[in-house]
Design an enzyme around this catalytic site. Structure first.
Site, PDB file in Angstrom:
ATOM      1  N   THR A   1      -6.692  -4.140  -9.798  1.00  0.00           N
ATOM      2  CA  THR A   1      -8.114  -4.326  -9.524  1.00  0.00           C
ATOM      3  C   THR A   1      -8.584  -5.776  -9.703  1.00  0.00           C
ATOM      4  O   THR A   1      -9.499  -6.215  -9.004  1.00  0.00           O
ATOM      5  CB  THR A   1      -8.913  -3.377 -10.442  1.00  0.00           C
ATOM      6  OG1 THR A   1      -8.384  -2.053 -10.249  1.00  0.00           O
ATOM      7  CG2 THR A   1     -10.380  -3.359 -10.117  1.00  0.00           C
TER       8      THR A   1
ATOM      9  N   GLY B   1      -5.584  -2.636 -15.850  1.00  0.00           N
ATOM     10  CA  GLY B   1      -6.653  -3.467 -16.377  1.00  0.00           C
ATOM     11  C   GLY B   1      -6.290  -4.887 -16.716  1.00  0.00           C
ATOM     12  O   GLY B   1      -7.043  -5.570 -17.413  1.00  0.00           O
TER      13      GLY B   1
ATOM     14  N   VAL C   1      -9.489   6.565  -2.339  1.00  0.00           N
ATOM     15  CA  VAL C   1      -9.090   6.135  -1.003  1.00  0.00           C
ATOM     16  C   VAL C   1      -8.306   7.250  -0.307  1.00  0.00           C
ATOM     17  O   VAL C   1      -8.482   7.486   0.892  1.00  0.00           O
ATOM     18  CB  VAL C   1      -8.270   4.831  -1.077  1.00  0.00           C
ATOM     19  CG1 VAL C   1      -7.658   4.482   0.267  1.00  0.00           C
ATOM     20  CG2 VAL C   1      -9.152   3.684  -1.578  1.00  0.00           C
TER      21      VAL C   1
ATOM     22  N   LYS D   1       0.799  -1.221   0.000  1.00  0.00           N
ATOM     23  CA  LYS D   1       0.000   0.000   0.000  1.00  0.00           C
ATOM     24  C   LYS D   1       0.835   1.275   0.000  1.00  0.00           C
ATOM     25  O   LYS D   1       1.934   1.285   0.558  1.00  0.00           O
ATOM     26  CB  LYS D   1      -0.781  -0.021   1.311  1.00  0.00           C
ATOM     27  CG  LYS D   1      -2.232   0.176   1.171  1.00  0.00           C
ATOM     28  CD  LYS D   1      -2.898  -0.103   2.505  1.00  0.00           C
ATOM     29  CE  LYS D   1      -3.649  -1.396   2.430  1.00  0.00           C
ATOM     30  NZ  LYS D   1      -4.376  -1.769   3.596  1.00  0.00           N
TER      31      LYS D   1
ATOM     32  N   CYS E   1       0.887  12.051  -6.411  1.00  0.00           N
ATOM     33  CA  CYS E   1       0.274  12.710  -5.252  1.00  0.00           C
ATOM     34  C   CYS E   1       0.333  14.213  -5.410  1.00  0.00           C
ATOM     35  O   CYS E   1       1.237  14.744  -6.034  1.00  0.00           O
ATOM     36  CB  CYS E   1       1.004  12.365  -3.972  1.00  0.00           C
ATOM     37  SG  CYS E   1       1.591  10.730  -3.917  1.00  0.00           S
TER      38      CYS E   1
ATOM     39  N   ILE F   1       0.357   2.173 -15.820  1.00  0.00           N
ATOM     40  CA  ILE F   1      -0.103   3.493 -15.422  1.00  0.00           C
ATOM     41  C   ILE F   1      -0.753   3.460 -14.027  1.00  0.00           C
ATOM     42  O   ILE F   1      -1.291   2.436 -13.614  1.00  0.00           O
ATOM     43  CB  ILE F   1      -1.157   4.051 -16.420  1.00  0.00           C
ATOM     44  CG1 ILE F   1      -2.353   3.116 -16.554  1.00  0.00           C
ATOM     45  CG2 ILE F   1      -0.533   4.351 -17.728  1.00  0.00           C
ATOM     46  CD1 ILE F   1      -3.504   3.685 -17.410  1.00  0.00           C
TER      47      ILE F   1
HETATM   48  C1  LIG Z   1      -8.419   0.897  -4.400  1.00  0.00           C
HETATM   49  C2  LIG Z   1      -7.146   1.305  -5.084  1.00  0.00           C
HETATM   50  C3  LIG Z   1      -6.108   1.873  -4.339  1.00  0.00           C
HETATM   51  C4  LIG Z   1      -4.918   2.272  -4.949  1.00  0.00           C
HETATM   52  N1  LIG Z   1      -3.907   2.803  -4.192  1.00  0.00           N
HETATM   53  C5  LIG Z   1      -2.713   3.142  -4.785  1.00  0.00           C
HETATM   54  C6  LIG Z   1      -1.612   3.625  -4.018  1.00  0.00           C
HETATM   55  O1  LIG Z   1      -1.677   3.733  -2.790  1.00  0.00           O
HETATM   56  N2  LIG Z   1      -0.469   3.974  -4.666  1.00  0.00           N
HETATM   57  C7  LIG Z   1      -0.338   3.843  -6.034  1.00  0.00           C
HETATM   58  O2  LIG Z   1       0.719   4.150  -6.573  1.00  0.00           O
HETATM   59  N3  LIG Z   1      -1.355   3.363  -6.780  1.00  0.00           N
HETATM   60  C8  LIG Z   1      -2.537   3.003  -6.194  1.00  0.00           C
HETATM   61  N4  LIG Z   1      -3.572   2.508  -6.962  1.00  0.00           N
HETATM   62  C9  LIG Z   1      -3.399   2.358  -8.412  1.00  0.00           C
HETATM   63  C10 LIG Z   1      -3.029   0.938  -8.790  1.00  0.00           C
HETATM   64  O3  LIG Z   1      -1.823   0.548  -8.179  1.00  0.00           O
HETATM   65  C11 LIG Z   1      -2.916   0.779 -10.319  1.00  0.00           C
HETATM   66  O4  LIG Z   1      -1.944   1.695 -10.795  1.00  0.00           O
HETATM   67  C12 LIG Z   1      -4.214   1.063 -11.039  1.00  0.00           C
HETATM   68  O5  LIG Z   1      -5.297   0.549 -10.297  1.00  0.00           O
HETATM   69  C13 LIG Z   1      -4.260   0.487 -12.453  1.00  0.00           C
HETATM   70  O6  LIG Z   1      -4.121  -0.912 -12.464  1.00  0.00           O
HETATM   71  P1  LIG Z   1      -5.365  -1.926 -12.498  1.00  0.00           P
HETATM   72  O7  LIG Z   1      -6.276  -1.481 -13.582  1.00  0.00           O
HETATM   73  O8  LIG Z   1      -4.761  -3.271 -12.727  1.00  0.00           O
HETATM   74  O9  LIG Z   1      -6.005  -1.823 -11.166  1.00  0.00           O
HETATM   75  C14 LIG Z   1      -4.770   2.104  -6.355  1.00  0.00           C
HETATM   76  C15 LIG Z   1      -5.814   1.527  -7.089  1.00  0.00           C
HETATM   77  C16 LIG Z   1      -6.983   1.115  -6.488  1.00  0.00           C
HETATM   78  C17 LIG Z   1      -8.078   0.497  -7.314  1.00  0.00           C
END
Ligand SMILES: Cc1cc2nc3c(=O)[nH]c(=O)nc-3n(C[C@H](O)[C@H](O)[C@H](O)COP(=O)(O)O)c2cc1C
Ligand SMILES: Cc1cc2nc3c(=O)[nH]c(=O)nc-3n(C[C@H](O)[C@H](O)[C@H](O)COP(=O)(O)OP(=O)(O)OC[C@H]3O[C@@H](n4cnc5c(N)ncnc54)[C@H](O)[C@@H]3O)c2cc1C
Ligand code: FES
Lengths: 301, 269
Positions: A266, A244, A71, A45, A130, A191
């Protein structure tokens, strides 16, 4: 069984499948479903210098083939991670990486300095999406100068593997990637989520307490694949692709676009064992097509 | 059967398993009662505590995430669990449309459940509004079978035809009903029921948020312990995404792991 090992700078991964920060907790949450040591690694996290409560509920909304989240980096701070969480997970036989976030350059550097005591943490992933408090909340990751400044400062403080995670919410992601490469990043991951928004029409209210939030899931995949392909052509450091990925086929798309490793985000919410299935599917694909290693298909597009 | 009180939920293993629909009964135009058993007959039904829930994988193009549904009942002898599902949208409709023999993937058991029932809790009142009755049936059954306490149920519904699972509830405890149109039991909302004039040891409650808040207020005035089961929107159900948080006196906590059941004294209501 093909060779799935890959290297990110000096970091050796037993396979290219990592988990995305914020979607896999601290790994422990998934230990009943998969053997964590099968992963190439996992990224914990987003961790900040001080504890953060995050944003108000509602923080999540389902959208077509994806979800929005806001979040807001809720976490107990780096000290809590080091004293309470790290000891529980450090002996898992995989690469554990910490996703580092901050509202100022000094914050990022302070988190890295503290993490040095964790000798099993061989890599950090710096989240530059951020808000930069000094620059009126504009993300560090949206300008080349901001991205370069964070990378340079963290590079000074951290001599193990440094991955910089890029935001897609920019005009030219390749320019940002080149800027962080120039400041000594060992790798870039992309990304992060795409800025999005959804409205509850019946209640005539935004779905999220913050109105806008980050879009993830298969809805973003074509954008992510395109950006990974562009960045792979623009830089010489290894690229970690994500956005994705739901199965082995999706992961291979990123690898063919040039990614050295991939992250699963996700998709973990829908199938908690998806990561090991992806490893097996990548392996099955290579065997079926008589490829001995991933390098035979990496960046072929 | 292992007594529920002796199960330590912190070491309860979670599973992601295919279940087969044994029965699907449309008990109301808006509600279905599904009975499910592990598809692999050599897999035993995991331990489940009252108040815990499952994450149902919905396999359609319209939805994306799993849907959290409370465990309505567990039948150890027949290796089945049941889910009471209300038609709230695409996801719940998909679940309601599963037919006998269909496969549904569940992640379970999730959440904390209602916790151990204290010896002194010998006059519990279990309040359910609408589909909020779902976790109360299994809770009442466990109280009755394992604690030899006959609980009282207070059920709120719009009309007599909306009172769900009346006979099942009556098997385990005394049932008091309020209906908004007065077609069954007392007329009015659950908060206006005459049962509040009696003495209770703990109130357990699940239903729409305004109802739970109103009941929390009643309990506060009477200095009665009150436990509510929340239905915050969830993504992972595992404590990994931090999407489902509720504000508590200890700050934001995940409803999927530290809840869904909370002592109202811990909430900021
Ligand atoms: C609930 C949630 C919390 C996330 N928290 C962070 C985070 O703390 N730091 C970060 O760099 N990315 C965070 N992300 C982004 C994911 O690491 C990732 O870059 C993004 O979801 C795209 O990938 P995915 O489509 O496979 O989920 C978060 C994504 C989700 C859905
Ligand atoms: C711990 C827990 C236990 C639950 N137990 C039951 C149960 O036993 N039986 C039952 O029928 N329902 C239960 N729910 C509610 C159920 O999860 C939602 O009704 C369902 O997810 C709605 O999905 P949908 O696709 O049908 O509707 P959608 O189209 O997604 O939404 C329809 C409406 O339901 C609301 N909603 C969506 N997701 C949720 C959610 N996770 N929680 C609450 N409201 C939501 C939306 O805001 C919207 O107003 C429970 C929820 C939780 C968190
Ligand atoms: S739903 Fe993901 S933490 Fe609760």
């Amino acid at each position: 069984m093909a060779n799935l090992e890959v290297n990110i700078g000096n970091l050796q991964l037993k396979n290219p499948v990592l988990t995305a920060s914020g979607t896999f907790g601290y790994g422990e949450e998934f230990k009943d479903f998969i053997s964590l040591d099968r992963l190439g690694g996992f990224i914990v996290k987003g961790t900040t210098l001080n504890p953060r409560e995050g944003n108000d509920y509602p923080r999540m909304a389902e959208t077509p083939a994806g979800m929005l989240n806001a979040v807001g980096l809720q976490n107990k701070g780096v000290d809590y991670f080091i004293t309470h969480i790290y000891p529980r997970i450090k002996d898992i036989d995989t690469q554990i990486m910490v996703n580092v976030s901050g509202a100022s350059i000094a914050d990022y550097v302070a988190v890295c300095e503290k993490l040095k005591v964790c000798d099993k943490i061989n890599a950090i992933e710096v989240n530059i999406s951020c808000p930069n408090v000094k620059q009126g909340g504009m993300a560090f990751g949206t300008t080349c100068a901001g991205a370069a400044e964070v990378t340079a400062a963290v590079r000074q403080a951290w001599d193990r593997t440094l991955i910089v995670k890029l935001s897609p919410n920019v005009t030219s992601i390749t320019d940002i990637a080149k800027a962080v490469e120039a400041e000594g990043a060992d790798s870039v991951s992309l990304i992060n989520t795409l800025l999005g928004m959804a409205i509850d029409v019946e209640r005539r209210r935004p779905m999220l307490s913050t109105i806008t939030g980050g879009l993830s899931g298969p809805a973003v995949r074509p954008i992510a694949v395109r950006m990974v392909w562009q960045v792979c052509k623009a830089v010489n450091i290894p690229v970690i692709g994500l956005g994705g990925i739901m199965n082995g086929r999706d992961a291979l798309e990123f690898i063919m676009a040039g990614a050295t490793a991939i992250q699963v985000g996700t998709a973990n919410f829908i199938d908690p064992a998806v990561t090991v299935k992806i490893i097996d599917e990548i392996n099955g694909y290579l065997d079926r097509n008589n490829f001995k290693s991933l390098s035979e298909i990496r960046g072929i597009i | 059967m292992q007594p529920i009180d002796t199960i330590d939920r912190d070491i309860m293993k979670k599973y992601c398993l295919d279940f087969t629909v044994v029965n699907n009964e449309a008990i109301h135009e808006l509600y279905s009662l599904l009975t499910l058993t592990p598809s692999d007959s050599s897999t035993s039904l995991p331990d489940i505590l009252p108040g815990q829930f499952v994450q149902v994988r919905v396999d359609n193009a319209e939805t994306f995430l799993r849907r959290p549904i409370s465990v309505n009942d567990v039948d150890r002898d027949n290796h089945t669990l049941s889910l009471l599902v209300r038609n709230a949208g695409e996801g719940s409709r998909w679940i309601m449309n599963r037919r006998q023999g269909d496969t549904v993937n569940l992640m379970l058991p999730l959440g904390n459940g209602f916790g151990n029932i204290a010896e002194s809790d010998n006059r519990p009142l279990l309040v359910g509004g609408g589909v909020g009755i779902a976790p109360m049936l299994y809770l009442g059954k466990c109280m009755s079978l394992q604690h030899r306490v006959r609980p009282a149920f207070l059920v709120g519904a719009r009309s007599a035809s909306d009172v769900l699972q009346l006979q099942s509830l009556q098997q385990w405890g005394d049932v008091f009903v309020t209906t908004e149109d007065g077609t069954m039991g007392e007329k009015g909302l659950v908060t206006a029921s005459s049962v509040w004039n009696e003495e209770w040891t703990t109130v357990y409650c699940c239903g729409p948020a305004p109802m739970m808040k109103a009941i929390a207020q009643i309990c506060k005035k009477k200095s009665l312990p009150c436990k509510v089961s929340l239905e915050n929107m969830m993504a992972c159900g595992l404590g990994a995404c931090l999407c489902c948080v509720e504000k508590t006196v200890r700050g934001n906590v995940c409803v999927c792991t530290e809840g869904p059941v909370f002592d109202t004294a811990d909430l900021t209501w």
